[in-house]
Scaffold this active site. Structure first.
Site, PDB file in Angstrom:
ATOM      1  N   ASP A  68      -6.734  -7.171   3.952  1.00 13.90           N
ATOM      2  CA  ASP A  68      -7.869  -6.296   3.238  1.00 13.90           C
ATOM      3  C   ASP A  68      -8.696  -7.647   2.523  1.00 13.90           C
ATOM      4  O   ASP A  68      -9.957  -7.645   2.687  1.00 13.90           O
ATOM      5  CB  ASP A  68      -7.333  -5.493   2.111  1.00 13.90           C
ATOM      6  N   ASP A  96      -3.223 -18.607   0.502  1.00 11.15           N
ATOM      7  CA  ASP A  96      -3.938 -19.227  -0.366  1.00 11.15           C
ATOM      8  C   ASP A  96      -4.867 -20.504   0.266  1.00 11.15           C
ATOM      9  O   ASP A  96      -6.108 -20.478   0.113  1.00 11.15           O
ATOM     10  CB  ASP A  96      -3.448 -19.700  -1.759  1.00 11.15           C
ATOM     11  N   LYS A 127       2.985 -15.548   2.109  1.00 11.18           N
ATOM     12  CA  LYS A 127       3.140 -16.120   0.883  1.00 11.18           C
ATOM     13  C   LYS A 127       4.827 -16.490   0.613  1.00 11.18           C
ATOM     14  O   LYS A 127       5.540 -15.976  -0.192  1.00 11.18           O
ATOM     15  CB  LYS A 127       2.507 -15.287  -0.184  1.00 11.18           C
ATOM     16  N   TYR A 152       0.955  -1.116   0.113  1.00 13.49           N
ATOM     17  CA  TYR A 152      -0.111   0.013  -0.034  1.00 13.49           C
ATOM     18  C   TYR A 152       0.797   1.464  -0.144  1.00 13.49           C
ATOM     19  O   TYR A 152       0.337   2.446  -0.094  1.00 13.49           O
ATOM     20  CB  TYR A 152      -0.854   0.026   1.231  1.00 13.49           C
ATOM     21  N   ASP A 168     -12.574  -9.049   3.956  1.00 14.86           N
ATOM     22  CA  ASP A 168     -14.070  -8.956   3.373  1.00 14.86           C
ATOM     23  C   ASP A 168     -14.295 -10.559   3.336  1.00 14.86           C
ATOM     24  O   ASP A 168     -15.847 -10.752   3.460  1.00 14.86           O
ATOM     25  CB  ASP A 168     -13.842  -8.534   1.739  1.00 14.86           C
TER      26      ASP A 168
HETATM   27  C1  IPM Z   1     -10.582  -1.125   3.324  1.00 18.67           C
HETATM   28  C2  IPM Z   1     -10.677  -0.459   1.989  1.00 18.67           C
HETATM   29  C3  IPM Z   1      -9.461   0.400   1.512  1.00 18.67           C
HETATM   30  C4  IPM Z   1      -8.069  -0.538   1.711  1.00 18.67           C
HETATM   31  C5  IPM Z   1      -9.352   1.116   0.209  1.00 18.67           C
HETATM   32  C6  IPM Z   1     -10.628   1.802   0.208  1.00 18.67           C
HETATM   33  C7  IPM Z   1      -8.336   2.010   0.125  1.00 18.67           C
HETATM   34  O1  IPM Z   1     -10.921  -1.433   0.887  1.00 18.67           O
HETATM   35  O2  IPM Z   1     -10.414  -0.246   4.099  1.00 18.67           O
HETATM   36  O3  IPM Z   1     -10.742  -2.194   3.278  1.00 18.67           O
HETATM   37  O4  IPM Z   1      -7.831  -1.482   0.695  1.00 18.67           O
HETATM   38  O5  IPM Z   1      -7.608  -0.714   2.731  1.00 18.67           O
HETATM   39 MN    MN Z   2     -11.281  -3.479   1.778  1.00 17.85          MN
END
Ligand code: IPM
Ligand code: MN
Ligand code: NAD
Length: 351
Positions: A244, A220, A188, A137, A248
């Site tokens: 990240d 993975d 990884k 990042y 999700d």
């Molecule tokens: C998160 C988001 C951010 C990230 C994006 C919007 C830059 O996906 O907070 O998870 O990748 O960290």
């Molecule tokens: Mn995210």
């Protein structure tokens, strides 16, 4: 303890879910008196498009020095296709305020919420610690021969000993304080030799906690097992990008992004709270976004700020809403954003 809370509602559904979180905060104040003063800040796509300003440096300094907590809705807007305002504001805060711990819990409140067959609430209760200031990042790299067939785009992954050590240390300390039995690290190292640093540090720091089992997994295979056997995970520590993605994924196991809160912490400074989800542009302005992630994020803030009873009451109200089938369509409900916020606020108000 009083709290100065700065709020950046942001873009898309951000303002809608933040409005419901603040509604619940209002209800909390009538019952638990946590003494939170709220300051609304205008930053986001509208402000950027109107003024060219993302988050001014003086304001960033003030957030680091004069504010106790920051609540963010979401940042990201199709009118800013390069996402530069969101990077400046969101990643800007993470980097410049050194919010190196991104804490993202995934807990199953009700068996109906998981798409996994036969899993019960006791099977899915995990915490992801995502390194939040380094990795892929950092925007180290660049492009060359832009727009030509010979174009080159380079993004370097930054892993510092200090950065890797502090997030791993935080994860073990958190696990130890809560009697957790295992910490899993995702990397990884088989393909990316630099990740051997993560393995060495994990071993060294982890061995200071002989009561906690250490497990290293390739990202993975870990992603696969998170779906197959979520009950095998308690605490996961990993780098910025993997964290990240995993957060999700983990949210999907417990009902989706509409239920996933998070905290971005500098353990010796300010904490920025935000739902894990983004601005969901297709949902914006339709009163359909789930405000529960933002409301659970508020609960994290209250608990951290010494108002544990208030934080617990907010979380309880969300759990009760789910149990009563009160929710937006993403969690199988039929209500709108505002109505869900009203229900939870009312539940909190009744104590
Ligand atoms: C998160 C988001 C951010 C990230 C994006 C919007 C830059 O996906 O907070 O998870 O990748 O960290
Ligand atoms: Mn995210
Ligand atoms: P997103 O999280 O906005 O949406 C992903 C999916 O989840 C969509 O199907 C969306 O409808 C659903 N969803 C998200 N939040 C929801 C909620 N509260 N209730 C019901 N459904 C919800 O991710 P995306 O679509 O990849 O990104 C949209 C924008 O948000 C992009 O600009 C992205 O960069 C930004 N983003 C910002 C943050 C942040 O500010 N922390 C986080 C992630 C993405």
């Amino acid at each position: 303890m009083s709290t100065k809370l700065a709020v950046i509602a942001g873009d898309g559904i951000g303002p809608e879910v933040v409005r419901e979180a603040l509604k619940v905060l209002d209800a909390v104040e009538g019952v638990y008196h946590p003494q939170v003063t709220v300051e609304m800040l205008p930053y986001g796509a509208d402000h950027f498009l109107a003024t060219g300003e993302t988050l001014p440096p003086a304001e960033m300094r003030r957030l680091g020095q004069d504010v106790d907590a920051i609540l963010v809705g979401a940042l990201g807007d199709p009118r800013v296709p390069g996402n530069e305002h969101a990077r400046d504001i969101l990643l800007g805060m993470r980097f410049q305020l050194d919010l190196y711990v991104n804490e993202r819990p995934a807990r199953l409140f009700d068996a109906r919420l998981t798409p996994l067959k036969g899993k019960r609430p006791s099977d899915i209760d995990l915490m992801i610690f995502r390194e939040n200031t380094e990795g892929l990042y950092v925007a180290v790299g660049g492009t060359f021969k832009h727009g030509t067939p010979d174009e080159i785009a380079i993004a370097e992954e930054l892993n510092t000993r200090k950065g890797v050590e502090r997030i791993i240390r935080y994860a073990f300390a958190w696990a130890a304080a809560r009697g957790k039995t295992k910490v899993t690290m995702a990397d990884k190292a088989n393909a990316i030799p630099a990740h051997a640093l993560w393995r060495r540090v994990f071993e060294a720091v982890g061995s200071e906690h002989p009561e906690i089992r250490r497990e290293t997994r390739y990202i993975d295979a870990l992603a696969m097992d998170l779906v197959r056997t979520p009950e095998a995970f308690e605490v996961i520590v990993t780098g910025n990008l993997f964290g990240d993605i995993l957060s999700d994924l983990a949210s999907a196991l417990v009902g989706g992004l509409g239920l996933a809160p998070s905290a971005n912490r500098n353990p010796s400074g300010v904490t920025m709270y935000e739902p894990v989800h983004g601005s969901a542009p297709p949902l914006a302005g339709k009163d359909v976004a789930n405000p529960m992630a933002a409301i659970l994020t508020l609960a994290m803030m209250l608990t951290d700020r010494g108002a544990a009873a208030a934080g617990a009451a907010v979380e309880r109200a969300v759990r009760e809403a789910i149990a009563h089938g009160v929710g937006t369509p993403d969690v199988g409900g039929t209500l709108g954003t505002r109505a869900v916020g009203d229900w939870i606020a009312e539940r909190v108000r009744r104590g």
